[in-house]
Design an enzyme around this catalytic site. Structure first.
Site, PDB file in Angstrom:
ATOM      1  N   SER A 228      71.594  45.214  65.665  1.00  0.00           N
ATOM      2  CA  SER A 228      71.688  45.469  64.223  1.00  0.00           C
ATOM      3  C   SER A 228      70.362  45.943  63.626  1.00  0.00           C
ATOM      4  O   SER A 228      69.291  45.719  64.196  1.00  0.00           O
ATOM      5  CB  SER A 228      72.140  44.189  63.524  1.00  0.00           C
ATOM      6  OG  SER A 228      71.151  43.200  63.709  1.00  0.00           O
ATOM      7  N   GLN A 229      70.473  46.507  62.459  1.00  0.00           N
ATOM      8  CA  GLN A 229      69.296  47.032  61.743  1.00  0.00           C
ATOM      9  C   GLN A 229      68.264  45.932  61.441  1.00  0.00           C
ATOM     10  O   GLN A 229      67.077  46.122  61.703  1.00  0.00           O
ATOM     11  CB  GLN A 229      69.805  47.702  60.450  1.00  0.00           C
ATOM     12  CG  GLN A 229      68.759  48.082  59.448  1.00  0.00           C
ATOM     13  CD  GLN A 229      68.205  49.482  59.707  1.00  0.00           C
ATOM     14  OE1 GLN A 229      68.812  50.263  60.417  1.00  0.00           O
ATOM     15  NE2 GLN A 229      67.057  49.765  59.135  1.00  0.00           N
ATOM     16  N   PRO A 230      68.696  44.758  60.883  1.00  0.00           N
ATOM     17  CA  PRO A 230      67.664  43.747  60.565  1.00  0.00           C
ATOM     18  C   PRO A 230      66.898  43.291  61.812  1.00  0.00           C
ATOM     19  O   PRO A 230      65.688  43.084  61.748  1.00  0.00           O
ATOM     20  CB  PRO A 230      68.479  42.579  59.973  1.00  0.00           C
ATOM     21  CG  PRO A 230      69.772  43.173  59.551  1.00  0.00           C
ATOM     22  CD  PRO A 230      70.036  44.339  60.436  1.00  0.00           C
ATOM     23  N   THR A 231      67.598  43.157  62.942  1.00  0.00           N
ATOM     24  CA  THR A 231      66.891  42.745  64.158  1.00  0.00           C
ATOM     25  C   THR A 231      65.927  43.835  64.608  1.00  0.00           C
ATOM     26  O   THR A 231      64.804  43.554  65.035  1.00  0.00           O
ATOM     27  CB  THR A 231      67.893  42.416  65.297  1.00  0.00           C
ATOM     28  OG1 THR A 231      68.848  41.505  64.803  1.00  0.00           O
ATOM     29  CG2 THR A 231      67.199  41.824  66.498  1.00  0.00           C
ATOM     30  N   GLU A 249      68.804  51.425  69.242  1.00  0.00           N
ATOM     31  CA  GLU A 249      70.153  51.975  68.983  1.00  0.00           C
ATOM     32  C   GLU A 249      70.832  51.015  68.023  1.00  0.00           C
ATOM     33  O   GLU A 249      71.113  49.876  68.408  1.00  0.00           O
ATOM     34  CB  GLU A 249      70.966  52.012  70.276  1.00  0.00           C
ATOM     35  CG  GLU A 249      70.679  53.194  71.153  1.00  0.00           C
ATOM     36  CD  GLU A 249      71.748  53.324  72.226  1.00  0.00           C
ATOM     37  OE1 GLU A 249      72.189  54.448  72.461  1.00  0.00           O
ATOM     38  OE2 GLU A 249      72.143  52.318  72.820  1.00  0.00           O
TER      39      GLU A 249
HETATM   40  P1  NAD Z   1      71.973  41.604  66.757  1.00  0.00           P
HETATM   41  O1  NAD Z   1      70.909  42.500  66.245  1.00  0.00           O
HETATM   42  O2  NAD Z   1      72.255  40.336  66.048  1.00  0.00           O
HETATM   43  O3  NAD Z   1      71.670  41.155  68.265  1.00  0.00           O
HETATM   44  C1  NAD Z   1      71.462  42.092  69.292  1.00  0.00           C
HETATM   45  C2  NAD Z   1      70.594  41.445  70.341  1.00  0.00           C
HETATM   46  O4  NAD Z   1      69.317  41.165  69.784  1.00  0.00           O
HETATM   47  C3  NAD Z   1      71.132  40.101  70.866  1.00  0.00           C
HETATM   48  O5  NAD Z   1      70.844  39.994  72.238  1.00  0.00           O
HETATM   49  C4  NAD Z   1      70.315  39.100  70.071  1.00  0.00           C
HETATM   50  O6  NAD Z   1      70.181  37.847  70.701  1.00  0.00           O
HETATM   51  C5  NAD Z   1      68.980  39.811  70.002  1.00  0.00           C
HETATM   52  N1  NAD Z   1      68.123  39.370  68.902  1.00  0.00           N
HETATM   53  C6  NAD Z   1      68.507  38.834  67.701  1.00  0.00           C
HETATM   54  N2  NAD Z   1      67.407  38.530  66.971  1.00  0.00           N
HETATM   55  C7  NAD Z   1      66.333  38.893  67.716  1.00  0.00           C
HETATM   56  C8  NAD Z   1      64.936  38.822  67.489  1.00  0.00           C
HETATM   57  N3  NAD Z   1      64.424  38.320  66.367  1.00  0.00           N
HETATM   58  N4  NAD Z   1      64.100  39.264  68.457  1.00  0.00           N
HETATM   59  C9  NAD Z   1      64.601  39.781  69.606  1.00  0.00           C
HETATM   60  N5  NAD Z   1      65.916  39.860  69.878  1.00  0.00           N
HETATM   61  C10 NAD Z   1      66.785  39.440  68.941  1.00  0.00           C
HETATM   62  O7  NAD Z   1      73.223  42.529  66.908  1.00  0.00           O
HETATM   63  P2  NAD Z   1      74.688  42.072  67.369  1.00  0.00           P
HETATM   64  O8  NAD Z   1      75.334  41.438  66.190  1.00  0.00           O
HETATM   65  O9  NAD Z   1      74.620  41.347  68.674  1.00  0.00           O
HETATM   66  O10 NAD Z   1      75.323  43.493  67.699  1.00  0.00           O
HETATM   67  C11 NAD Z   1      76.090  44.193  66.796  1.00  0.00           C
HETATM   68  C12 NAD Z   1      75.263  45.346  66.239  1.00  0.00           C
HETATM   69  O11 NAD Z   1      74.937  46.251  67.299  1.00  0.00           O
HETATM   70  C13 NAD Z   1      76.059  46.143  65.240  1.00  0.00           C
HETATM   71  O12 NAD Z   1      75.220  46.502  64.171  1.00  0.00           O
HETATM   72  C14 NAD Z   1      76.463  47.398  66.046  1.00  0.00           C
HETATM   73  O13 NAD Z   1      76.721  48.511  65.248  1.00  0.00           O
HETATM   74  C15 NAD Z   1      75.226  47.580  66.915  1.00  0.00           C
HETATM   75  N6  NAD Z   1      75.489  48.404  68.124  1.00  0.00           N
HETATM   76  C16 NAD Z   1      74.899  49.639  68.231  1.00  0.00           C
HETATM   77  C17 NAD Z   1      75.143  50.431  69.347  1.00  0.00           C
HETATM   78  C18 NAD Z   1      74.505  51.783  69.501  1.00  0.00           C
HETATM   79  O14 NAD Z   1      74.597  52.352  70.573  1.00  0.00           O
HETATM   80  N7  NAD Z   1      73.860  52.305  68.479  1.00  0.00           N
HETATM   81  C19 NAD Z   1      75.993  49.960  70.332  1.00  0.00           C
HETATM   82  C20 NAD Z   1      76.581  48.714  70.188  1.00  0.00           C
HETATM   83  C21 NAD Z   1      76.289  47.933  69.076  1.00  0.00           C
END
Ligand code: NAD
Length: 359
Positions: A228-231, A249
């Protein structure tokens, strides 16, 4: 019910963790799996293993690395059904989707990069008047930190691991804590496929704890993240002082635009699928539809009819088009009425304005 206990995979070995977090079966809401709650200590161990493995792995020829990747692809393919069942149970997606998309694509990810590394070329520039030839040599960076999300768990994890190791890097991967099972299953195939210990390390746990330990480790010069964007913002901030190479991504709010000359016979099923495939949990899912006013009523009627035919069912039901959403928190997020989301973004007045612009 016996709980599935996952372990970290570091230096070619499964290692237990000092603490664990619960992982739920999204279709029943029951805890069925315990995921290591790793932190700095586990990242240190993984970095040591990846550092030790790097000189030998990076000096292997592309042909040798390609063979290992193909071997891994073959092993995954032989276990396609087992992996598909596990992915469907862990993520909530339909078994059909896991069988036909997620796991076949994971296999293809290894095959694709096994082939691509054999055909890799770089550019050169001739400067005859100076008697120079400039050329580019691409070398592996060292240890790659790979962080993946929960919507396409093995698919997106292997999409990161395969190119990184094909190019001679060693990796530390951190899958989403919500969907760790198929990553753990992948570890079982790594030794069998001849991936040397330390080349692929998988460390499980939450983003803020183990994810940040990985992102801020000074010996990990590259972070590839999908989520996600915030992460992504957080990862960018944390890695900035180290000037790491970053690949991000992220999510989108993808619109479909339907004009009056569209063939609705084709367009309606395509739009329903692009909106709701994988429970709508794909970054490129259609989340807004703009329809030309002249066909709006017709489109809406047919879109709603087609959507009603989609069956929400238990993930293993072959007639189900949609399975379960990943978590209770996500259910609440997508169930929040659009009006209150708009209110949050635009405030009360702007919300009213937006409504009046919609047919
Ligand atoms: P998320 O950002 O919450 O988590 C993604 C990963 O990051 C997880 O492994 C999580 O544990 C890790 N993470 C979370 N906080 C972190 C931090 N502070 N430091 C390091 N790592 C951290 O996203 P999500 O909810 O798991 O995934 C859904 C999002 O992913 C949606 O926004 C979706 O659109 C996006 N997505 C994008 C693509 C692409 O190719 N652009 C593909 C699939 C999903």
């Amino acid at each position: 019910m016996e709980l599935l206990m996952l372990e970290n995979f570091i230096d070619g070995r499964f290692l237990p963790c000092h603490s664990y977090i619960d992982s739920y079966d999204p279709s029943t809401g029951e805890v069925y799996c315990k995921v290591p709650d790793s932190g700095k200590e586990e990242i240190e161990a993984a970095v040591e293993a990846a550092r030790k493995a790097f000189p030998s792995w990076s000096s292997r020829s592309p042909q040798e690395r390609s063979q290992v990747l193909n071997q891994l692809a073959d092993l995954l393919e032989q276990s396609l059904e087992e992996l598909a069942q596990a992915e469907s149970k862990d993520q909530g997606k339909t078994l059909t989707m896991a069988r036909t998309i997620d796991i076949p694509r994971s296999v293809q990810n290894f095959r694709f990069f096994a082939s691509s590394i054999l055909h890799h070329t770089t550019e050169s520039t001739q400067m005859d008047h100076l008697g120079c030839l400039h050329y580019t040599v691409r070398t592996p960076v060292g240890i790659a930190g790979l962080i993946s999300p929960w919507n396409l768990p093995l698919y997106l994890l292997t999409w990161k691991i395969a190119p990184a190791i094909a190019a001679g890097n060693t990796v530390i991967a951190k899958p989403s804590e919500l969907t760790s099972v198929t990553a753990w299953m992948l570890c079982k195939f790594l030794n069998k496929a001849g991936v040397p210990p330390g080349v692929v390390n998988i460390v499980f746990g939450t983003g803020p704890k183990v994810g940040e330990a990985l992102v801020t480790h000074p010996e990990v010069p590259l972070i590839s993240f999908t989520g996600s964007q915030p992460t992504a913002e957080r990862i960018t901030q944390l890695s900035a002082p180290f000037c790491k190479k970053l690949s991000l991504e992220l999510g989108g709010k993808n619109p479909a635009i339907i004009f009056e000359d569209a063939n609705l016979e084709d367009c309606i099923p395509a739009t329903v699928r692009s909106s709701f495939a994988n429970q709508g949990e794909i970054c490129l899912c259609t989340s807004r539809i703009f329809v030309q006013r002249s066909i709006y009523n017709e489109f809406l009627k047919r879109f709603v009819e087609a959507t009603r035919k989609w069956k929400v069912g238990i993930p293993s039901d072959p007639s189900a088009s949609m399975g379960a959403l990943i978590s209770k928190a996500h259910l609440e997020k997508v169930s929040t009425p659009l009006s209150s989301k708009l209110q949050k973004v635009f405030g009360r007045e702007a919300q009213h304005k937006h409504h009046t612009h919609w047919p």
